[in-house]
Design a protein around this motif. Structure first.
Motif, PDB file in Angstrom:
ATOM      1  N   LEU A  87     -58.139  18.029 -19.627  1.00 51.69           N
ATOM      2  CA  LEU A  87     -58.329  19.472 -19.524  1.00 51.69           C
ATOM      3  C   LEU A  87     -57.609  20.173 -20.663  1.00 51.69           C
ATOM      4  O   LEU A  87     -58.167  21.057 -21.318  1.00 51.69           O
ATOM      5  N   GLY A  88     -56.392  19.761 -20.944  1.00 53.61           N
ATOM      6  CA  GLY A  88     -55.599  20.415 -21.976  1.00 53.61           C
ATOM      7  C   GLY A  88     -56.051  20.107 -23.388  1.00 53.61           C
ATOM      8  O   GLY A  88     -56.124  21.004 -24.234  1.00 53.61           O
ATOM      9  N   PHE A  89     -56.366  18.846 -23.684  1.00 54.18           N
ATOM     10  CA  PHE A  89     -56.691  18.450 -25.049  1.00 54.18           C
ATOM     11  C   PHE A  89     -58.166  18.593 -25.394  1.00 54.18           C
ATOM     12  O   PHE A  89     -58.513  18.887 -26.535  1.00 54.18           O
ATOM     13  N   PHE A  90     -59.040  18.337 -24.423  1.00 52.14           N
ATOM     14  CA  PHE A  90     -60.471  18.330 -24.717  1.00 52.14           C
ATOM     15  C   PHE A  90     -61.233  19.456 -24.038  1.00 52.14           C
ATOM     16  O   PHE A  90     -62.442  19.553 -24.153  1.00 52.14           O
ATOM     17  N   ARG A  91     -60.527  20.261 -23.278  1.00 49.32           N
ATOM     18  CA  ARG A  91     -61.160  21.357 -22.532  1.00 49.32           C
ATOM     19  C   ARG A  91     -62.254  20.849 -21.595  1.00 49.32           C
ATOM     20  O   ARG A  91     -63.279  21.511 -21.401  1.00 49.32           O
ATOM     21  N   GLU A  92     -62.047  19.653 -21.054  1.00 46.96           N
ATOM     22  CA  GLU A  92     -63.014  19.120 -20.088  1.00 46.96           C
ATOM     23  C   GLU A  92     -62.858  19.852 -18.766  1.00 46.96           C
ATOM     24  O   GLU A  92     -61.753  20.163 -18.338  1.00 46.96           O
ATOM     25  N   LYS A  93     -63.958  20.083 -18.131  1.00 48.99           N
ATOM     26  CA  LYS A  93     -63.931  20.763 -16.841  1.00 48.99           C
ATOM     27  C   LYS A  93     -63.491  19.790 -15.754  1.00 48.99           C
ATOM     28  O   LYS A  93     -63.814  18.602 -15.790  1.00 48.99           O
ATOM     29  N   ILE A  94     -62.768  20.321 -14.795  1.00 48.13           N
ATOM     30  CA  ILE A  94     -62.413  19.530 -13.617  1.00 48.13           C
ATOM     31  C   ILE A  94     -63.519  19.786 -12.603  1.00 48.13           C
ATOM     32  O   ILE A  94     -63.568  20.837 -11.967  1.00 48.13           O
ATOM     33  N   THR A  95     -64.401  18.823 -12.483  1.00 46.91           N
ATOM     34  CA  THR A  95     -65.532  18.959 -11.569  1.00 46.91           C
ATOM     35  C   THR A  95     -65.069  18.706 -10.138  1.00 46.91           C
ATOM     36  O   THR A  95     -64.013  18.100  -9.921  1.00 46.91           O
ATOM     37  N   PRO A  96     -65.834  19.163  -9.180  1.00 44.80           N
ATOM     38  CA  PRO A  96     -65.465  18.885  -7.785  1.00 44.80           C
ATOM     39  C   PRO A  96     -65.322  17.381  -7.524  1.00 44.80           C
ATOM     40  O   PRO A  96     -64.444  16.962  -6.764  1.00 44.80           O
ATOM     41  N   ARG A  97     -66.157  16.593  -8.153  1.00 46.38           N
ATOM     42  CA  ARG A  97     -66.096  15.140  -7.959  1.00 46.38           C
ATOM     43  C   ARG A  97     -64.774  14.565  -8.481  1.00 46.38           C
ATOM     44  O   ARG A  97     -64.146  13.736  -7.820  1.00 46.38           O
ATOM     45  N   LYS A  98     -64.346  15.009  -9.664  1.00 45.89           N
ATOM     46  CA  LYS A  98     -63.063  14.564 -10.223  1.00 45.89           C
ATOM     47  C   LYS A  98     -61.910  15.022  -9.344  1.00 45.89           C
ATOM     48  O   LYS A  98     -60.960  14.269  -9.102  1.00 45.89           O
ATOM     49  N   LEU A  99     -61.997  16.260  -8.896  1.00 49.14           N
ATOM     50  CA  LEU A  99     -60.927  16.817  -8.064  1.00 49.14           C
ATOM     51  C   LEU A  99     -60.801  16.052  -6.750  1.00 49.14           C
ATOM     52  O   LEU A  99     -59.693  15.688  -6.341  1.00 49.14           O
ATOM     53  N   ILE A 100     -61.917  15.786  -6.107  1.00 47.54           N
ATOM     54  CA  ILE A 100     -61.894  15.037  -4.845  1.00 47.54           C
ATOM     55  C   ILE A 100     -61.327  13.633  -5.073  1.00 47.54           C
ATOM     56  O   ILE A 100     -60.492  13.153  -4.301  1.00 47.54           O
ATOM     57  N   GLY A 101     -61.754  12.979  -6.156  1.00 47.83           N
ATOM     58  CA  GLY A 101     -61.252  11.641  -6.452  1.00 47.83           C
ATOM     59  C   GLY A 101     -59.756  11.627  -6.670  1.00 47.83           C
ATOM     60  O   GLY A 101     -59.039  10.755  -6.148  1.00 47.83           O
ATOM     61  N   ASN A 102     -59.246  12.596  -7.411  1.00 45.68           N
ATOM     62  CA  ASN A 102     -57.813  12.643  -7.672  1.00 45.68           C
ATOM     63  C   ASN A 102     -57.014  13.048  -6.441  1.00 45.68           C
ATOM     64  O   ASN A 102     -55.903  12.559  -6.240  1.00 45.68           O
ATOM     65  N   VAL A 103     -57.569  13.919  -5.628  1.00 40.62           N
ATOM     66  CA  VAL A 103     -56.900  14.270  -4.368  1.00 40.62           C
ATOM     67  C   VAL A 103     -56.812  13.033  -3.469  1.00 40.62           C
ATOM     68  O   VAL A 103     -55.781  12.785  -2.835  1.00 40.62           O
ATOM     69  N   LEU A 104     -57.876  12.242  -3.429  1.00 38.80           N
ATOM     70  CA  LEU A 104     -57.844  11.013  -2.633  1.00 38.80           C
ATOM     71  C   LEU A 104     -56.783  10.044  -3.149  1.00 38.80           C
ATOM     72  O   LEU A 104     -56.109   9.370  -2.353  1.00 38.80           O
ATOM     73  N   ILE A 105     -56.614   9.966  -4.464  1.00 39.73           N
ATOM     74  CA  ILE A 105     -55.566   9.108  -5.025  1.00 39.73           C
ATOM     75  C   ILE A 105     -54.193   9.574  -4.564  1.00 39.73           C
ATOM     76  O   ILE A 105     -53.370   8.779  -4.093  1.00 39.73           O
ATOM     77  N   VAL A 106     -53.929  10.871  -4.669  1.00 43.53           N
ATOM     78  CA  VAL A 106     -52.624  11.411  -4.281  1.00 43.53           C
ATOM     79  C   VAL A 106     -52.391  11.238  -2.782  1.00 43.53           C
ATOM     80  O   VAL A 106     -51.294  10.851  -2.347  1.00 43.53           O
ATOM     81  N   VAL A 107     -53.409  11.498  -1.981  1.00 41.46           N
ATOM     82  CA  VAL A 107     -53.288  11.314  -0.523  1.00 41.46           C
ATOM     83  C   VAL A 107     -53.008   9.849  -0.203  1.00 41.46           C
ATOM     84  O   VAL A 107     -52.165   9.532   0.647  1.00 41.46           O
ATOM     85  N   GLY A 108     -53.681   8.941  -0.901  1.00 41.35           N
ATOM     86  CA  GLY A 108     -53.430   7.519  -0.690  1.00 41.35           C
ATOM     87  C   GLY A 108     -52.010   7.120  -1.017  1.00 41.35           C
ATOM     88  O   GLY A 108     -51.375   6.329  -0.298  1.00 41.35           O
ATOM     89  N   ILE A 109     -51.467   7.676  -2.090  1.00 40.20           N
ATOM     90  CA  ILE A 109     -50.078   7.391  -2.463  1.00 40.20           C
ATOM     91  C   ILE A 109     -49.127   7.918  -1.402  1.00 40.20           C
ATOM     92  O   ILE A 109     -48.165   7.240  -1.005  1.00 40.20           O
ATOM     93  N   ILE A 110     -49.389   9.126  -0.934  1.00 37.83           N
ATOM     94  CA  ILE A 110     -48.527   9.715   0.099  1.00 37.83           C
ATOM     95  C   ILE A 110     -48.563   8.875   1.371  1.00 37.83           C
ATOM     96  O   ILE A 110     -47.528   8.567   1.961  1.00 37.83           O
ATOM     97  N   ILE A 111     -49.746   8.460   1.783  1.00 33.32           N
ATOM     98  CA  ILE A 111     -49.875   7.634   2.980  1.00 33.32           C
ATOM     99  C   ILE A 111     -49.169   6.299   2.786  1.00 33.32           C
ATOM    100  O   ILE A 111     -48.489   5.782   3.684  1.00 33.32           O
ATOM    101  N   PHE A 112     -49.282   5.710   1.597  1.00 33.00           N
ATOM    102  CA  PHE A 112     -48.645   4.428   1.314  1.00 33.00           C
ATOM    103  C   PHE A 112     -47.130   4.509   1.484  1.00 33.00           C
ATOM    104  O   PHE A 112     -46.518   3.586   1.996  1.00 33.00           O
ATOM    105  N   TYR A 113     -46.527   5.616   1.041  1.00 31.40           N
ATOM    106  CA  TYR A 113     -45.082   5.721   1.084  1.00 31.40           C
ATOM    107  C   TYR A 113     -44.539   6.352   2.368  1.00 31.40           C
ATOM    108  O   TYR A 113     -43.328   6.536   2.502  1.00 31.40           O
ATOM    109  N   LEU A 114     -45.389   6.686   3.312  1.00 33.82           N
ATOM    110  CA  LEU A 114     -44.889   7.222   4.597  1.00 33.82           C
ATOM    111  C   LEU A 114     -44.292   6.159   5.462  1.00 33.82           C
ATOM    112  O   LEU A 114     -44.498   5.072   5.574  1.00 33.82           O
TER     113      LEU A 114
END
Length: 114
Positions: A87-114
């Motif tokens: 986003l910062g270097f190439f001005r790529e848009k954060i699409t809903p698909r990218k956002l959902i995928g990255n949110v799932l990654i973060v949620v997975g990490i949080i669940i892993f460390y609970l």
């Protein structure tokens, strides 16, 4: 401090790997006059050098006591970081698909460390 060192090393490894991906992508977006210039340019050389540095940092993190189960989980944060760097270097848009995928990654990490 000794307990924090492996986590810092792994965090640095993830950041270095993410920036190396940005450099390699920047090189891939250019056109070159020859195949040799395509692979022997500063972006590619530095990008692959950073990948080697990332590997060394990861090995050191494991050597200083990072659990083997935590390494791949922390490495997945690289996907999130690359999204924001793109986003910062190439001005790529954060699409809903990218956002959902990255949110799932973060949620997975949080669940892993609970």
């Amino acid at each position: 401090m000794r307990e924090l060192l492996p986590w810092l090393l792994m965090g640095c490894s993830v950041v270095v790997a993410a920036f190396s991906q940005v450099l390699l992508k920047k090189s891939a977006k250019k056109t070159y006059t020859s195949v040799l210039r395509e692979y022997l340019n500063p972006y590619v050389i530095i990008g692959y050098g950073m990948m080697v540095a990332s590997t060394v940092l990861t090995v050191l993190a494991y050597k200083f006591g990072l659990d083997y189960k935590s390494g791949p989980v922390l490495e997945s944060l690289g996907f999130v970081l690359v999204m924001f760097l793109s986003l910062g270097f190439f001005r790529e848009k954060i699409t809903p698909r990218k956002l959902i995928g990255n949110v799932l990654i973060v949620v997975g990490i949080i669940i892993f460390y609970l």
